[in-house]
Design an enzyme around this catalytic site. Sequence first.
Site: not given
Ligand code: ADP
Ligand code: MG
Length: 409
Positions: A39, A207, A365, A389
């Site tokens: 960033r 999530k 992110g 987001g």
């Molecule tokens: P982004 O920032 O790309 O939108 P998120 O914040 O939704 O992604 O999720 C990222 C996190 O999800 C990572 O830290 C990763 O470790 C976690 N993650 C991915 N798969 C799993 C899983 N099966 N169980 C627990 N955590 C997970």
């Molecule tokens: Mg994230």
Amino acid sequence: MTAQTLDALLSENVSGRAVLVRSDLNVPLDGSTITDDGRVRASLPVIQKLAEAGAKVIVMAHLGRPKGEADPKYSLKPAVDRLRELSGLNVVLADDVTGESAQKLAAELADGDVLILENVRFDARETSKDAGERAALAEEMKALTGENGAYVDDAFGAVHRKHASVFDIAALLPSYQGDLVATEVQVLKKLTENTEHPFVVVLGGSKVSDKLAVIDNLIGKADKLLVGGGMAFTFLKAQGHAVGSSLLEEDQLQTVQGYLDRAATEGTEIVLPTDIVMASKFGADAESEVRASDDLEGGTFGASGLGLDIGPDTTAAFAQEITNAKTVFWNGPMGVFEIEAFAGGTRGVAQALADSAAFSVVGGGDSAAAVRALGFNESNFGHISTGGGASLEYLEGKELPGLTALEGN
Ligand code: ADP
Ligand code: MG
């Protein structure tokens, strides 16, 4: 109305003018060490252009979620040091947002120099729901620019926020869209208008509830929705599979079931993992084994097993779908990529995207950080969005306050 561009501002004489720039310097930190400076790098060009044109550049940015008061843990200092290092410009950091320190440094600013205000979220008015409070802070921000100021919004990662430094300030100064915001909008438009098919969306991350609205909006638009990461377990459970101790959002089961039903009738195929890497516990020293999705609890770890990555068959299937696609949007890692044993799915998806000729956008992110952390060359990806987001909300079809504010003048 369309927003005015940075080029429009630069075509005026900005030499000697103070220009407020909202940047996205919200870097991930480990203590005070930046773990991914993407960033900061993305924010450099606009700051540099303005400085080179002789503007007095005053940067506003946030970092993390401080509680509306100064908190050294969330100081912008690491980002500012990095920016100074990368830009070679004179860069100073104020001790406050619009207080004595900011006012003094703004008054002393020479043409072509850069002042960065301390984390704007150290002032509770930045994120206030009360428009009057936000406007009061925006007035103080404007005052830092003196007589003939201007405002440039280059923080795509914050355009979905109705915050003083993103929304209210644009009503007070001539306002322009920074290059980063302009590029992001242009790219995201291609995912919502005249999209080339097959359009494949890969969703993961931790999530489901974060991503419900985007799933809702993409059903009927995307040809395939590939679901991995922690959110896959709520889908697998909705299909009747036991998921051990994997991440599960029980309260979303019904909603997810609804999506599965709707997708089936609206021409979107939701593709779920057929195998999963199950682990004995969450950690780098966990034992793990690959299990079929319809028998996740049948292995060594039974019901205590945690699904921490998609399995190799799923990774290959997802990669194939990406290869066949003309347009791909990817948000959310396929597994706990921070731990090597559970990085395979994310690496496989990233590799397929890097190899593909499709128009591709990586949003989120952690997904962007994963691409870099796993050693991929960013230039092999169509576009890596700086705003997780914000890009999701754009795809949800929501109005983004930071963008609307720029259109209004
Ligand atoms: P982004 O920032 O790309 O939108 P998120 O914040 O939704 O992604 O999720 C990222 C996190 O999800 C990572 O830290 C990763 O470790 C976690 N993650 C991915 N798969 C799993 C899983 N099966 N169980 C627990 N955590 C997970
Ligand atoms: Mg994230």
